[in-house]
Design a protein around this motif. Structure first.
Motif, short mmCIF file in Angstrom:
data_model
loop_
_atom_site.label_atom_id
_atom_site.label_comp_id
_atom_site.label_asym_id
_atom_site.label_seq_id
_atom_site.Cartn_x
_atom_site.Cartn_y
_atom_site.Cartn_z
N UNK A 104 0.83 -1.21 0.00
CA UNK A 104 0.00 0.00 0.00
C UNK A 104 0.86 1.25 0.00
N UNK A 105 1.85 1.30 0.88
CA UNK A 105 2.69 2.49 0.97
C UNK A 105 3.46 2.73 -0.32
N UNK A 106 3.93 1.66 -0.96
CA UNK A 106 4.64 1.80 -2.22
C UNK A 106 3.72 2.36 -3.30
N UNK A 107 2.46 1.90 -3.32
CA UNK A 107 1.49 2.41 -4.30
C UNK A 107 1.20 3.89 -4.06
N UNK A 108 1.09 4.29 -2.79
CA UNK A 108 0.82 5.69 -2.48
C UNK A 108 2.01 6.58 -2.84
N UNK A 109 3.22 6.09 -2.59
CA UNK A 109 4.41 6.88 -2.94
C UNK A 109 4.50 7.08 -4.44
N UNK A 110 4.16 6.05 -5.22
CA UNK A 110 4.23 6.16 -6.68
C UNK A 110 3.14 7.09 -7.21
N UNK A 111 2.03 7.19 -6.49
CA UNK A 111 0.91 8.01 -6.97
C UNK A 111 1.26 9.49 -7.01
N UNK A 112 1.83 10.03 -5.92
CA UNK A 112 2.28 11.43 -5.87
C UNK A 112 1.19 12.38 -6.36
N UNK A 113 0.02 12.34 -5.72
CA UNK A 113 -1.13 13.17 -6.09
C UNK A 113 -1.13 14.44 -5.25
N UNK A 114 -1.47 15.61 -5.83
CA UNK A 114 -1.40 16.86 -5.06
C UNK A 114 -2.38 16.93 -3.89
N UNK A 115 -3.41 16.09 -3.88
CA UNK A 115 -4.40 16.10 -2.79
C UNK A 115 -4.29 14.88 -1.88
N UNK A 116 -3.17 14.16 -1.97
CA UNK A 116 -2.93 13.00 -1.12
C UNK A 116 -1.62 13.21 -0.37
N UNK A 117 -1.60 12.86 0.90
CA UNK A 117 -0.38 12.98 1.69
C UNK A 117 0.80 12.37 0.93
N UNK A 118 1.91 13.12 0.83
CA UNK A 118 3.05 12.67 0.05
C UNK A 118 3.98 11.81 0.90
N UNK A 119 4.36 10.67 0.34
CA UNK A 119 5.30 9.77 0.98
C UNK A 119 6.65 9.94 0.29
N UNK A 120 7.62 10.50 1.01
CA UNK A 120 8.91 10.85 0.43
C UNK A 120 9.89 9.68 0.44
N UNK A 121 9.80 8.85 1.48
CA UNK A 121 10.72 7.72 1.61
C UNK A 121 10.04 6.63 2.42
N UNK A 122 10.25 5.37 2.03
CA UNK A 122 9.70 4.23 2.74
C UNK A 122 10.85 3.37 3.25
N UNK A 123 10.64 2.68 4.38
CA UNK A 123 11.67 1.80 4.90
C UNK A 123 11.15 0.97 6.05
N UNK A 124 12.02 0.18 6.62
CA UNK A 124 11.67 -0.62 7.80
C UNK A 124 12.90 -0.77 8.67
N UNK A 125 12.66 -0.96 9.96
CA UNK A 125 13.73 -1.20 10.90
C UNK A 125 13.20 -2.12 12.00
N UNK A 126 13.87 -2.19 13.13
CA UNK A 126 13.44 -3.10 14.20
C UNK A 126 12.06 -2.75 14.74
N UNK A 127 11.62 -1.51 14.56
CA UNK A 127 10.31 -1.11 15.06
C UNK A 127 9.21 -1.31 14.03
N UNK A 128 9.56 -1.74 12.82
CA UNK A 128 8.55 -2.01 11.79
C UNK A 128 8.66 -1.06 10.62
N UNK A 129 7.56 -0.93 9.89
CA UNK A 129 7.52 -0.07 8.69
C UNK A 129 7.47 1.39 9.09
N UNK A 130 8.10 2.24 8.26
CA UNK A 130 7.98 3.67 8.48
C UNK A 130 7.94 4.38 7.13
N UNK A 131 7.46 5.61 7.17
CA UNK A 131 7.43 6.45 5.96
C UNK A 131 7.77 7.88 6.38
#
Length: 618
Positions: A56-83
């Protein structure tokens, strides 16, 4: 891999927790790698949900719509997924509404941008499922339009520690199918949008019980005060439209945000003239027949059931699931509730004995197999020969497009170029700058005569609304000094527009005069008063040549082009010549390009392709 995870876990220093929901948190952190403050969303997905959440997060980052919250970077660490996300700007819509309901102009901006964002998601099979005013951000710039962004993806509903009234408020936009534990999808977002828009206009939500149990009962019984009674100042067609979105039956609700936006664009035509109330059924194409919901299992929702607390819907897996999926989802518990989950056997389908099937001979089996194979070959061949459904280019690509032919350009007005339009606080256009020659512009005689800017009106792009006819909404061409600019050497014009009234005009001339009743949708594009230079010119509607004095504009937005055989004159849009003062307005305009030379066939096709790709379905 372990070293990488350790490296990432040391990357962020938490400075402040801004939001904390069931499934995600928004943090202000210091990125120790980049040496700067950023905003971070942490997702609390369970192990079996990590992949769907990541998708889901990857799809939202690729969308890059002016009226949707922008996801600049995605990743994961010991605490889980982050954006890493854009810094939140403005207030949540919930915060704005605590100050009072929106004005009609503000509401239209919010509604169009929210639906434009949802439509972009729905086209890609991504419902939000946890919409509410708190996940929509509204920024009010000093001038120009409101800037609206939709978020809340994969967050769940309530905050981690809340009183029961606060929990009920968090679930106030939850659809009946979520309370029942049924399959959900795009129509669920439409219902939530109806709740949000009701609250935006009335200043209070349609369903407002203080407990989860009574809130569930209110949604399932469709028990709310009609918007027309709660907010009588709201226009009847807007009230009727909001009620349509709140249809408790998802099969008769608008099928997605795009369909809801189309209904909104009907405006007063949504009301049958004989009773002035909303239509009892959706127009063709706005919703499939009952039982044909294509995203029946688009996003599973788990349900916790408590004896005294009622049912609390929870967002679970978040990536799109094919409509053919039959996966069953086990209910889960709210962290702050003690509840007994209903045993799966209590929801099982009763056993029905099977009727014995007659035996089939081996010869008959071979014939049936051969027949089925032949039908399959025919079906596959037919599908391969069918033309593929045209798809609009991504919004960001269309916003970046520029007019391909600029030689000989006299005036170019483009509603998608926000930086060329100056509006007042009521969203009326004060000045519409030429996109090429910045010294030239179009302006109304007074700001109250200016057209309204309608965000996301045409496939996500804004248009200028001069409606209705006789509205006194029109603009005049001006030079840098502010003097009226009369274009006297017009040879080629392109419009993307719809409606009645005058496409171009002047104080004295009738070079672009409409034919018949110019205020009627059936008025001819040009009438007998136009000069020979226009009569003998080449007029095209949506790329096809038509008879200049016989053509009628289609009802929907269209691409119109004209090449004259000699010079023609004009100095305004949407107003007839002197002595005909009431003949104004009547159009919605997306883009106009005027040239002082006849474009050749190749150039015309270039410009038409640009306009069609940018504004209209291919």
């Amino acid at each position: 891999m372990e070293l990488f995870r350790l490296f990432m876990s040391l990357r962020f220093e938490v400075l402040e927790t801004l939001e904390s929901y069931q499934r995600a948190s928004l943090l202000k952190v210091r990125d120790l790698h980049a040496g700067q403050e950023v905003y971070l969303r942490r997702y609390h997905a369970e192990h079996e949900e990590l992949q769907s959440q990541s998708d889901l997060l990857a799809a939202l980052k690729a969308l890059d719509h002016p009226n949707i919250e922008r996801f600049l970077e995605l990743g994961s660490d010991d605490e889980g997924l982050f954006a890493i996300v854009d810094a939140p700007s403005g207030k949540s819509l919930g915060g704005v509404l605590r100050e009072g309901p929106l004005s009609e102009m503000e509401f239209e901006q919010v509604a169009r941008q929210v639906l434009g964002a949802l439509a972009a998601l729905h086209e890609r099979g991504i419902p939000n499922i946890s919409l509410r005013p708190e996940v929509i951000r509204v920024h009010r710039p000093a001038t120009g339009l409101l800037d609206v962004r939709v978020g809340g993806f994969g967050e769940g509903f309530g905050r981690t520690t809340e009183s029961e009234p606060a929990q009920a408020a968090a679930y106030r936009c939850t659809a009946p199918e979520q309370w029942r534990g049924d399959a959900v999808g795009r129509r669920t977002d439409v219902y939530a949008a109806g709740c949000i828009f009701y609250e935006s206009l009335a200043g209070k939500p349609p369903f407002r019980p203080a407990s989860i149990n009574s809130l569930r009962a209110a949604h399932l019984s469709h028990d709310f005060v009609p918007l027309a009674k709660e907010a009588p100042q709201v226009k009847a067609w807007i009230s009727a439209w909001v009620v349509k979105l709140l249809d408790p039956d998802m099969n008769t609700r608008p099928k997605d945000a795009g369909a809801a936006l189309k209904l909104f664009n009907l405006r007063e035509h949504l009301l049958p003239p004989e009773h002035g109330q909303g239509q009892t059924s959706l127009p063709p194409g706005y919703g499939p027949a009952a039982g044909s919901y294509p995203y029946a299992t688009a996003i599973p929702v788990a349900t916790a059931v408590a004896g005294d607390s009622g049912m609390v819907p929870l967002t679970r897996a978040v990536a799109p699931v094919p409509a053919s999926s039959t996966t069953a989802f086990q209910p889960v518990m709210l962290a702050h509730k003690t509840a007994a989950v209903l045993p799966r056997s209590s929801r099982a389908v009763p056993h029905v004995p099977l009727t014995p099937t007659p035996r089939v001979s081996p010869k008959m089996k071979l014939l049936l197999i051969a027949g089925a194979a032949a039908v399959l070959v025919i079906a596959i061949t037919s599908l391969m020969m069918m033309p593929s459904k045209p798809v609009m280019a991504p919004l960001a690509e269309r916003l970046a497009m520029r007019l391909p032919v600029t030689s000989g350009l006299l005036m170019h007005l483009d509603a998608s170029r926000h930086d060329t339009i100056d509006t007042n606080i009521t969203n009326r256009t004060r000045r519409w700058n030429d996109d090429g020659d910045k010294t030239r512009f179009a302006a109304p005689p007074a700001v109250e005569n200016g057209p309204a800017v309608i965000p996301a009106a045409l496939h996500g792009l804004p248009v200028l609304d001069f409606n209705p006819y006789h509205s006194d909404h029109w603009v005049e061409f001006k030079s840098g000094s502010g003097a009226v600019l009369k274009l006297t050497t017009i040879r080629t014009v392109f419009w993307v527009m719809r409606g009645s009234g005058f496409l171009l005009s002047d104080d004295l001339t009738t070079d672009f005069h409409r034919g018949g009743d110019e205020g009627s949708p059936t008025a001819r594009v040009f009438g007998g008063l136009v000069p020979d230079a226009v009569k003998n010119g080449v007029l095209r509607l949506n790329g096809a040549a038509v008879k200049t004095l016989d053509a009628v504009l289609p009802k929907d937005f269209s691409l119109v082009s004209l090449v004259t055989t000699g010079n023609a004159s004009a100095s305004r849009l949407c107003k007839d010549r002197l002595g005909n003062e009431g003949r104004t307005g009547g159009q919605e305009i997306a883009e106009v390009a005027i040239y002082d030379r006849p474009l050749n066939e190749a150039e015309i096709k270039q410009v038409e392709t640009y306009l069609r790709t940018k504004w209209l379905a291919p």
